[in-house]
Structure formats: structure tokens, C-alpha cells
Motif scaffolding. Structure first.
Motif, PDB file in Angstrom:
ATOM      1  N   LEU A   1      -6.277  13.373  -3.614  1.00 40.77           N
ATOM      2  CA  LEU A   1      -6.412  11.876  -3.789  1.00 40.77           C
ATOM      3  C   LEU A   1      -7.173  11.575  -1.789  1.00 40.77           C
ATOM      4  O   LEU A   1      -8.267  11.558  -2.358  1.00 40.77           O
ATOM      5  CB  LEU A   1      -5.457  11.075  -3.261  1.00 40.77           C
ATOM      6  N   TRP A   2      -7.319  13.255  -1.655  1.00 42.13           N
ATOM      7  CA  TRP A   2      -7.774  13.016  -0.106  1.00 42.13           C
ATOM      8  C   TRP A   2      -9.417  13.759   0.007  1.00 42.13           C
ATOM      9  O   TRP A   2      -9.731  13.556   0.445  1.00 42.13           O
ATOM     10  CB  TRP A   2      -7.007  14.009   0.824  1.00 42.13           C
ATOM     11  N   GLN A   3      -9.368  14.232  -1.486  1.00 42.99           N
ATOM     12  CA  GLN A   3     -11.236  14.095  -1.343  1.00 42.99           C
ATOM     13  C   GLN A   3     -11.731  12.448  -1.051  1.00 42.99           C
ATOM     14  O   GLN A   3     -13.121  12.803  -1.029  1.00 42.99           O
ATOM     15  CB  GLN A   3     -11.079  14.783  -2.380  1.00 42.99           C
ATOM     16  N   ARG A   4     -11.221  11.581  -1.178  1.00 49.18           N
ATOM     17  CA  ARG A   4     -11.670  10.452  -1.371  1.00 49.18           C
ATOM     18  C   ARG A   4     -11.757   9.176  -0.247  1.00 49.18           C
ATOM     19  O   ARG A   4     -11.612   8.767  -0.288  1.00 49.18           O
ATOM     20  CB  ARG A   4     -11.145   9.658  -2.491  1.00 49.18           C
ATOM     21  N   VAL A   5      -9.957   9.736   0.244  1.00 50.39           N
ATOM     22  CA  VAL A   5      -9.261   8.728   1.553  1.00 50.39           C
ATOM     23  C   VAL A   5      -8.847  10.084   2.558  1.00 50.39           C
ATOM     24  O   VAL A   5      -8.607  11.060   2.647  1.00 50.39           O
ATOM     25  CB  VAL A   5      -8.257   7.869   1.298  1.00 50.39           C
ATOM     26  N   GLY A   6      -9.238   9.051   3.572  1.00 58.70           N
ATOM     27  CA  GLY A   6      -9.240  10.504   5.002  1.00 58.70           C
ATOM     28  C   GLY A   6      -7.164  10.266   5.362  1.00 58.70           C
ATOM     29  O   GLY A   6      -6.310   9.341   4.545  1.00 58.70           O
ATOM     30  N   ARG A   7      -6.815  10.741   6.310  1.00 59.73           N
ATOM     31  CA  ARG A   7      -5.412  10.674   6.406  1.00 59.73           C
ATOM     32  C   ARG A   7      -5.605  10.265   8.602  1.00 59.73           C
ATOM     33  O   ARG A   7      -4.495  10.741   8.969  1.00 59.73           O
ATOM     34  CB  ARG A   7      -4.799  12.014   6.370  1.00 59.73           C
ATOM     35  N   GLU A   8      -6.688   9.785   8.677  1.00 61.13           N
ATOM     36  CA  GLU A   8      -6.636  10.066   9.832  1.00 61.13           C
ATOM     37  C   GLU A   8      -6.663   8.829  10.555  1.00 61.13           C
ATOM     38  O   GLU A   8      -7.007   7.603  10.121  1.00 61.13           O
ATOM     39  CB  GLU A   8      -7.987  10.264  10.173  1.00 61.13           C
TER      40      GLU A   8
ATOM     41  N   GLY B   1      -9.419   1.963   2.306  1.00 61.76           N
ATOM     42  CA  GLY B   1      -8.503   2.872   2.194  1.00 61.76           C
ATOM     43  C   GLY B   1      -7.920   2.259   0.680  1.00 61.76           C
ATOM     44  O   GLY B   1      -7.575   3.229  -0.806  1.00 61.76           O
ATOM     45  N   ALA B   2      -6.761   1.769   0.893  1.00 54.80           N
ATOM     46  CA  ALA B   2      -6.100   0.508  -0.359  1.00 54.80           C
ATOM     47  C   ALA B   2      -6.822   0.587  -1.453  1.00 54.80           C
ATOM     48  O   ALA B   2      -6.679   0.468  -2.713  1.00 54.80           O
ATOM     49  CB  ALA B   2      -5.731   0.124   0.477  1.00 54.80           C
ATOM     50  N   ILE B   3      -8.001   0.018  -1.041  1.00 52.83           N
ATOM     51  CA  ILE B   3      -9.170  -0.359  -2.668  1.00 52.83           C
ATOM     52  C   ILE B   3      -8.894   1.208  -3.444  1.00 52.83           C
ATOM     53  O   ILE B   3     -10.087   1.373  -4.454  1.00 52.83           O
ATOM     54  CB  ILE B   3     -10.417  -0.891  -1.848  1.00 52.83           C
ATOM     55  N   VAL B   4      -9.766   2.233  -2.709  1.00 50.44           N
ATOM     56  CA  VAL B   4     -10.105   3.722  -2.903  1.00 50.44           C
ATOM     57  C   VAL B   4      -8.650   3.986  -4.150  1.00 50.44           C
ATOM     58  O   VAL B   4      -8.519   4.281  -5.476  1.00 50.44           O
ATOM     59  CB  VAL B   4     -10.185   4.770  -2.829  1.00 50.44           C
ATOM     60  N   VAL B   5      -7.433   3.704  -3.956  1.00 48.74           N
ATOM     61  CA  VAL B   5      -6.034   3.931  -4.398  1.00 48.74           C
ATOM     62  C   VAL B   5      -6.255   2.824  -5.318  1.00 48.74           C
ATOM     63  O   VAL B   5      -5.438   3.158  -6.169  1.00 48.74           O
ATOM     64  CB  VAL B   5      -4.775   4.255  -3.391  1.00 48.74           C
ATOM     65  N   SER B   6      -6.364   2.088  -5.361  1.00 41.13           N
ATOM     66  CA  SER B   6      -6.482   1.119  -6.054  1.00 41.13           C
ATOM     67  C   SER B   6      -7.372   1.191  -8.196  1.00 41.13           C
ATOM     68  O   SER B   6      -6.592   1.412  -8.706  1.00 41.13           O
ATOM     69  CB  SER B   6      -7.122  -0.389  -6.259  1.00 41.13           C
TER      70      SER B   6
ATOM     71  N   LYS C   1       0.869  -1.898  -0.782  1.00 39.99           N
ATOM     72  CA  LYS C   1      -0.067   0.260   0.152  1.00 39.99           C
ATOM     73  C   LYS C   1       1.020   0.827   0.056  1.00 39.99           C
ATOM     74  O   LYS C   1       0.682   2.271  -0.673  1.00 39.99           O
ATOM     75  CB  LYS C   1      -0.823  -0.209   1.341  1.00 39.99           C
ATOM     76  N   VAL C   2       1.696   1.212   0.565  1.00 39.98           N
ATOM     77  CA  VAL C   2       2.985   2.318   0.056  1.00 39.98           C
ATOM     78  C   VAL C   2       3.317   2.635  -0.866  1.00 39.98           C
ATOM     79  O   VAL C   2       3.315   4.112  -1.405  1.00 39.98           O
ATOM     80  CB  VAL C   2       4.122   1.931   1.442  1.00 39.98           C
ATOM     81  N   PHE C   3       3.318   1.855  -1.574  1.00 38.57           N
ATOM     82  CA  PHE C   3       4.087   2.367  -2.841  1.00 38.57           C
ATOM     83  C   PHE C   3       3.035   2.772  -3.951  1.00 38.57           C
ATOM     84  O   PHE C   3       2.831   2.909  -5.175  1.00 38.57           O
ATOM     85  CB  PHE C   3       4.455   0.862  -3.590  1.00 38.57           C
ATOM     86  N   SER C   4       1.703   1.586  -3.785  1.00 39.76           N
ATOM     87  CA  SER C   4      -0.197   2.194  -4.745  1.00 39.76           C
ATOM     88  C   SER C   4       0.416   3.244  -4.334  1.00 39.76           C
ATOM     89  O   SER C   4      -0.297   4.346  -5.060  1.00 39.76           O
ATOM     90  CB  SER C   4      -0.566   1.218  -4.610  1.00 39.76           C
TER      91      SER C   4
END
Length: 311
Positions: free
Chosen positions: A82-89, A116-121, A67-70
């Protein structure tokens, strides 16, 4: 100056003697078959010195360490959007929990929990077929490590697709909120295959060097990401990289780190070292039992904690 090589070898000897090694991730059949006695450690220093011990050259399934690399790739594609779709907390919940998605309108708390990782994918998938997106993640990881031997373990990927019902539920739930843009099966295909990347501790530590070196990669000779973005990824690793055990890891180890249920941990000592450990037995929060102990001892003996040396 500490003799890092001697410290690494000593830690490997100590870890071999530890009796309580945790429990392997038996809900993914190929991971259930891994010998819990395995242990590897690799430390790559800022000057390029590489210290190895134990099973440091044995490939293992890196799982959520990927997940770090993706995340790095996704930020390169869409930046801070990206942060509109995934949080940072931090989530404070298990890595595969669905509870918060209902109350937070399908926006995952951070990019390192499964949702969160699925959204990143899904972000990495944009403009590609799933096979192309998977190949892009693999090429990127190989380039970071400077090693084309890194591969996707198809046996693991197929096993995850066959047992990943909770991940499918997460993806469908986010799709219902409009936070997945591609068909669920495509986003999940990318996600399962990135988690099935197989690397050794040596390869993983080499791949993490850009986070140690303010975004620069010795493997490519250039900048992977900006120094500011590298700092922020390290911050997310510190606060969210071990799921609901992130606070405990920060307390004991004091380094940005990302774990995976394959038993691997990538840890970063900024400007000092990129570190990978692997021991397949997990604690109750899904993080490597022996790997965490090894990192705790490494930091105690080197003083590499971001919070200052031990006294």
C-alpha cells in the motif's frame, strides 16, 4: 485509581456549559442540520468496562473516522505494498488540498487526508463491485463493534456525491497519474459511502478496541491485525489523524486520534482505553471543537497521554 465513570460524567456536564462550540460542516447539507449542542462521550477500558455520558448512544456520521477501518482492511489485502501508492507523512495542508498531488506525482501524503483515503478505497474495491466493497467495510466495522445496528446513512452518502466536486478533482488527478486502478466514480462511490457510516460514541469506542489491544478484538475473539500493524496505525493517527491540526492535537491531548467532519473523534490510549467523543461543531481545521477540549480534560485527569501523565 481514578473513577473513570465519574470523570466521564463530569466532563459531559462541563462540555454542556461551553458556549463556543465551533461551526457544523454546512457544506454537506445533512450535517448542517445537526444540533451543535449535542455532545457524547464513551470510554471503553481494556478490561471491558464501558463509561458513557451525554449523547453517547445517538448515531452520527463518522465521516473521516471511517478511514481508520478502511485502512485496516486495505493493509490486510495488500500489506506494505500500500505504501507504494500512499505516503506516511503529515501533509501540513487542508484535508482536501490538491496542491501536493501535483508536485508528488499523484501520491497522497498519507491515508487520512481525502486523496489518500480515496486510494485506500480503490484498494478495497479490487475484485469487487462498489456495492460489495461498501458492504465489506460495513461488515468489518460491525464485527469490530459487535453490533449489527451500525448502518450507512444513504441520505448523507447521496449528499456527499452531489457536493463532492473537490474529491472528484482529487480522484481524477490521481487517476491521471495512474494511482487509481478503477473508474473514478467507483472509487468515489466507495469513499462517500464509507464516510456516511453512522455510529454512536459507544459503537465507535467498541470498534476501536483492537487498536487499544495490540490488534486483538474482544468482539471477534481473535486477532484483527498484528501488534506491529496496530502500533503503526496508531502512529499514523498521532501524526496525521487531525490533518493540519495533528500537531496541535498531539500537543494538547497526546493520544493517537482520528477526527471526522461529522464532529466525531476516535482516540486510543494504548493498553488502557478506546475513546469516542462527538460534538458536531468544528474548529477552523475541521476537527471537533468541544470534542478536543473533552479529550484534553480526560487525559489531564487520567494521565493517559502517551507522553506521560500531567504534573
Amino acid at each position: 485509581m481514578s473513577d473513570i465513570g465519574a470523570i466521564v460524567r463530569d466532563i459531559a456536564r462541563e462540555m454542556a456549559a461551553v458556549a463556543q462550540r465551533g461551526r457544523v460542516a454546512d457544506y454537506i447539507p445533512p450535517l448542517a442540520e445537526v444540533d451543535p449542542a449535542r455532545f457524547g462521550i464513551a470510554v471503553v477500558e481494556a478490561d471491558g468496562a464501558c463509561h458513557l455520558a451525554g449523547d453517547a448512544d445517538m448515531p452520527f456520521s463518522i465521516q473521516s473516522v471511517s478511514k481508520v477501518f478502511s485502512l485496516t482492511l486495505a493493509l490486510g489485502k495488500v500489506g506494505d505494498a500500500l505504501w507504494q501508492r500512499v505516503g506516511r507523512e503529515p501533509s501540513g495542508s487542508a484535508f482536501n488540498s490538491i496542491v501536493q498531488l501535483e508536485t508528488e506525482s499523484g501520491i497522497p501524503r498519507n491515508p487520512f487526508i481525502n486523496a489518500g483515503a480515496i486510494v485506500v478505497s480503490d484498494v478495497v474495491l479490487a475484485g469487487h463491485q462498489p456495492r460489495e466493497a461498501i458492504a465489506e467495510i460495513l461488515r468489518f466495522t460491525r464485527a469490530l463493534a459487535g453490533d449489527d445496528a451500525i448502518f450507512v446513512d444513504e441520505h448523507v452518502a447521496q449528499a456527499e456525491q452531489g457536493t463532492g466536486f473537490r474529491n472528484a478533482a482529487l480522484a481524477n488527478y490521481m487517476r491521471a497519474f495512474g494511482n487509481l486502478r478503477h473508474p473514478v466514480e467507483q472509487a468515489l462511490g466507495v469513499y462517500f459511502h464509507q464516510c456516511a457510516i453512522a455510529m454512536s460514541c459507544r459503537q465507535l469506542a467498541l470498534a476501536g478496541r483492537y487498536l487499544m489491544l495490540a490488534g486483538r478484538s474482544p468482539a471477534t475473539g481473535g486477532s484483527v491485525i498484528s501488534a506491529a500493524r496496530a502500533r503503526r496505525i496508531n502512529a499514523l493517527m498521532m501524526t496525521c489523524g487531525h490533518y493540519d491540526g495533528s500537531g496541535e492535537f498531539a500537543y494538547r491531548v497526546g493520544l493517537p486520534g482520528k477526527s471526522g467532519v461529522g464532529g466525531g473523534i476516535l482516540a486510543i490510549a494504548p493498553a488502557r482505553a478506546s475513546i469516542a467523543v462527538w460534538s458536531p461543531g468544528l474548529n477552523e481545521r475541521g476537527n471537533s471543537e468541544i470534542g478536543t477540549i473533552a479529550l484534553e480534560r480526560l487525559v489531564q485527569r487520567t494521565g493517559w497521554s502517551v507522553f506521560g501523565p500531567s504534573y
